[in-house]
Design a protein around this motif. Structure first.
Motif, PDB file in Angstrom:
ATOM      1  N   GLY A  77       0.847  -1.185   0.000  1.00  0.00           N
ATOM      2  CA  GLY A  77       0.000   0.000   0.000  1.00  0.00           C
ATOM      3  C   GLY A  77       0.878   1.229   0.000  1.00  0.00           C
ATOM      4  O   GLY A  77       1.932   1.232  -0.606  1.00  0.00           O
ATOM      5  N   GLY A  78       0.465   2.253   0.682  1.00  0.00           N
ATOM      6  CA  GLY A  78       1.268   3.466   0.643  1.00  0.00           C
ATOM      7  C   GLY A  78       1.532   4.090   1.987  1.00  0.00           C
ATOM      8  O   GLY A  78       2.436   4.893   2.129  1.00  0.00           O
ATOM      9  N   SER A  79       0.758   3.715   3.019  1.00  0.00           N
ATOM     10  CA  SER A  79       0.805   4.496   4.255  1.00  0.00           C
ATOM     11  C   SER A  79       2.066   4.225   5.062  1.00  0.00           C
ATOM     12  O   SER A  79       2.579   3.116   5.097  1.00  0.00           O
ATOM     13  N   ALA A  80       2.556   5.278   5.707  1.00  0.00           N
ATOM     14  CA  ALA A  80       3.740   5.163   6.562  1.00  0.00           C
ATOM     15  C   ALA A  80       3.331   5.461   7.994  1.00  0.00           C
ATOM     16  O   ALA A  80       2.409   6.228   8.247  1.00  0.00           O
ATOM     17  N   LYS A  81       4.037   4.814   8.913  1.00  0.00           N
ATOM     18  CA  LYS A  81       3.803   5.102  10.328  1.00  0.00           C
ATOM     19  C   LYS A  81       4.376   6.470  10.689  1.00  0.00           C
ATOM     20  O   LYS A  81       5.382   6.893  10.135  1.00  0.00           O
ATOM     21  N   GLN A  82       3.736   7.109  11.667  1.00  0.00           N
ATOM     22  CA  GLN A  82       4.281   8.356  12.213  1.00  0.00           C
ATOM     23  C   GLN A  82       5.659   8.064  12.813  1.00  0.00           C
ATOM     24  O   GLN A  82       5.842   7.053  13.488  1.00  0.00           O
ATOM     25  N   LEU A  83       6.605   8.925  12.541  1.00  0.00           N
ATOM     26  CA  LEU A  83       7.951   8.699  13.073  1.00  0.00           C
ATOM     27  C   LEU A  83       7.985   8.976  14.578  1.00  0.00           C
ATOM     28  O   LEU A  83       7.521  10.009  15.046  1.00  0.00           O
ATOM     29  N   ASP A  84       8.541   8.030  15.334  1.00  0.00           N
ATOM     30  CA  ASP A  84       8.674   8.164  16.781  1.00  0.00           C
ATOM     31  C   ASP A  84      10.161   8.404  17.077  1.00  0.00           C
ATOM     32  O   ASP A  84      10.978   7.494  17.042  1.00  0.00           O
ATOM     33  N   VAL A  85      10.490   9.657  17.341  1.00  0.00           N
ATOM     34  CA  VAL A  85      11.901  10.053  17.483  1.00  0.00           C
ATOM     35  C   VAL A  85      12.555   9.366  18.694  1.00  0.00           C
ATOM     36  O   VAL A  85      13.710   8.957  18.635  1.00  0.00           O
ATOM     37  N   LYS A  86      11.788   9.218  19.761  1.00  0.00           N
ATOM     38  CA  LYS A  86      12.316   8.577  20.976  1.00  0.00           C
ATOM     39  C   LYS A  86      12.631   7.100  20.685  1.00  0.00           C
ATOM     40  O   LYS A  86      13.679   6.582  21.076  1.00  0.00           O
ATOM     41  N   ASP A  87      11.722   6.452  19.988  1.00  0.00           N
ATOM     42  CA  ASP A  87      11.918   5.053  19.613  1.00  0.00           C
ATOM     43  C   ASP A  87      13.183   4.904  18.757  1.00  0.00           C
ATOM     44  O   ASP A  87      13.991   4.001  18.972  1.00  0.00           O
ATOM     45  N   ALA A  88      13.353   5.819  17.810  1.00  0.00           N
ATOM     46  CA  ALA A  88      14.538   5.769  16.942  1.00  0.00           C
ATOM     47  C   ALA A  88      15.806   5.955  17.779  1.00  0.00           C
ATOM     48  O   ALA A  88      16.799   5.247  17.584  1.00  0.00           O
ATOM     49  N   ALA A  89      15.760   6.885  18.744  1.00  0.00           N
ATOM     50  CA  ALA A  89      16.934   7.140  19.584  1.00  0.00           C
ATOM     51  C   ALA A  89      17.269   5.913  20.426  1.00  0.00           C
ATOM     52  O   ALA A  89      18.449   5.556  20.595  1.00  0.00           O
ATOM     53  N   GLU A  90      16.244   5.243  20.940  1.00  0.00           N
ATOM     54  CA  GLU A  90      16.492   4.029  21.740  1.00  0.00           C
ATOM     55  C   GLU A  90      17.092   2.931  20.874  1.00  0.00           C
ATOM     56  O   GLU A  90      17.964   2.178  21.305  1.00  0.00           O
ATOM     57  N   PHE A  91      16.607   2.851  19.639  1.00  0.00           N
ATOM     58  CA  PHE A  91      17.215   1.879  18.720  1.00  0.00           C
ATOM     59  C   PHE A  91      18.691   2.190  18.482  1.00  0.00           C
ATOM     60  O   PHE A  91      19.530   1.280  18.466  1.00  0.00           O
ATOM     61  N   LEU A  92      19.003   3.455  18.307  1.00  0.00           N
ATOM     62  CA  LEU A  92      20.399   3.823  18.024  1.00  0.00           C
ATOM     63  C   LEU A  92      21.327   3.377  19.157  1.00  0.00           C
ATOM     64  O   LEU A  92      22.472   2.986  18.911  1.00  0.00           O
ATOM     65  N   GLU A  93      20.828   3.429  20.391  1.00  0.00           N
ATOM     66  CA  GLU A  93      21.604   2.933  21.539  1.00  0.00           C
ATOM     67  C   GLU A  93      21.907   1.440  21.392  1.00  0.00           C
ATOM     68  O   GLU A  93      23.046   0.999  21.576  1.00  0.00           O
ATOM     69  N   ILE A  94      20.866   0.689  21.068  1.00  0.00           N
ATOM     70  CA  ILE A  94      21.023  -0.766  20.880  1.00  0.00           C
ATOM     71  C   ILE A  94      22.034  -1.039  19.766  1.00  0.00           C
ATOM     72  O   ILE A  94      22.949  -1.847  19.896  1.00  0.00           O
ATOM     73  N   SER A  95      21.839  -0.310  18.667  1.00  0.00           N
ATOM     74  CA  SER A  95      22.671  -0.499  17.488  1.00  0.00           C
ATOM     75  C   SER A  95      24.142  -0.234  17.798  1.00  0.00           C
ATOM     76  O   SER A  95      25.039  -0.964  17.361  1.00  0.00           O
ATOM     77  N   LYS A  96      24.382   0.810  18.595  1.00  0.00           N
ATOM     78  CA  LYS A  96      25.750   1.185  18.946  1.00  0.00           C
ATOM     79  C   LYS A  96      26.358   0.157  19.897  1.00  0.00           C
ATOM     80  O   LYS A  96      27.478  -0.324  19.688  1.00  0.00           O
TER      81      LYS A  96
END
Ligand code: FE
Ligand code: FE
Ligand code: ZN
Length: 277
Positions: A38-57
């Motif tokens: 389809g086409g719809s995208a989820k609203q970006l969750d900046v806090k969620d992205a930041a928490e992921f970056l911690e895991i990734s690092k």
């Protein structure tokens, strides 16, 4: 270091994907930036992205290989579909900046009777409209199987798109083993030769990621049906040679095999066991 992972569901966000990757011993992954059909995208969750970056690092993840929706067709004959493709890619690339310096892979498109030359021109037009000097994301053109009127069926077509794109330093290529095999590149008997050809036509420095899939069909079939590792015409040995090839080591490897999460975990374990550090 082998960076390997699979497609994960983005529905619960980046942190959930990071944790799921850890559970299956993955250190990269792919995800659809929006509903693949389809086409719809989820609203970006900046806090969620930041928490992921911690895991990734913390766990030294390799680069992520996000995937654009299949419905995106940059070279459709229909202007509305091309408009959607541009708007979706612009929006995806904005959201990609929440997790900077990763990859965004897309299928170049299907020219549907317009001819590959027109297709190449339209895809480059889209990239010239979308890419910016500020973006940290590298956009990857995926090598395609050549099913129907797919553009990107050989290295020359990808090169032609790159040549027509002004900000081509923002472009790279994702090599899909099922697709190149179906496209007629014999990675089973002549992996060195295929990589030499890639280097000659596109340049190996443009090769940024691998989609590791077996193929349900023989060489040159132009079908694009993925098989589990070792259950197709490419076979496990050839795919093990791909991940260990000196010119491919270090690239993120994404499994797109027909598996549930346990099946992916088993394939990751199998490939890690067959990777020589
Ligand atoms: Fe793909
Ligand atoms: Fe792929
Ligand atoms: Zn495919």
């Amino acid at each position: 270091m082998l960076y390997i992972g699979c497609h994960l569901s983005a529905s619960k966000g980046y942190k959930a994907m990071g944790n799921q990757a850890l559970e299956i011993n993955a250190n990269t992954f792919a995800f659809f930036t929006r509903n693949p059909r389809g086409g719809s995208a989820k609203q970006l969750d900046v806090k969620d992205a930041a928490e992921f970056l911690e895991i990734s690092k913390k766990h030294s993840f390799g680069k992520l290989v996000a995937h654009a929706p299949y419905t995106m067709n940059a070279c459709s004959a229909d202007e509305n579909i091309r408009r959607f493709a541009i708007e979706a890619m612009v929006d995806d690339l904005v959201r990609m900046e929440a997790t900077p310096y990763n990859y965004y892979n897309f299928h170049p498109g299907s020219h549907v009777k317009q001819g590959a030359d027109v297709g190449i021109e339209l895809i480059a037009q889209q990239l010239n409209e979308v890419l910016t000097t500020e973006q940290t994301t590298t956009v990857l053109l995926e090598t395609m199987a050549g099913k129907g009127s797919e553009v990107g069926r050989n290295f020359e077509e990808l090169r032609a798109i790159i040549d027509r794109t002004q900000l081509s330093d923002k472009l790279g290529v994702c090599l899909d083993t099922c697709h190149v095999w179906d496209g007629g590149y014999d990675i089973v008997n002549n992996l060195d030769g295929v990589l030499e050809e890639f280097d000659k036509v596109i340049g190996l420095e443009k090769l940024k990621a691998i989609h590791l899939n077996d193929s349900m069909n023989p060489l040159g079939a132009h079908k694009d049906r993925h098989a589990k590792i070792g259950e197709g015409h490419i076979g496990a040995d050839a795919l093990i040679r791909v991940i260990n090839h000196p010119k491919l080591r270090g690239l993120p490897v994404i499994l797109e095999t027909p598996n549930d999460i346990d099946g992916y975990a088993r394939e990751i374990e199998f490939l890690r066991k067959n990777y020589s550090e």
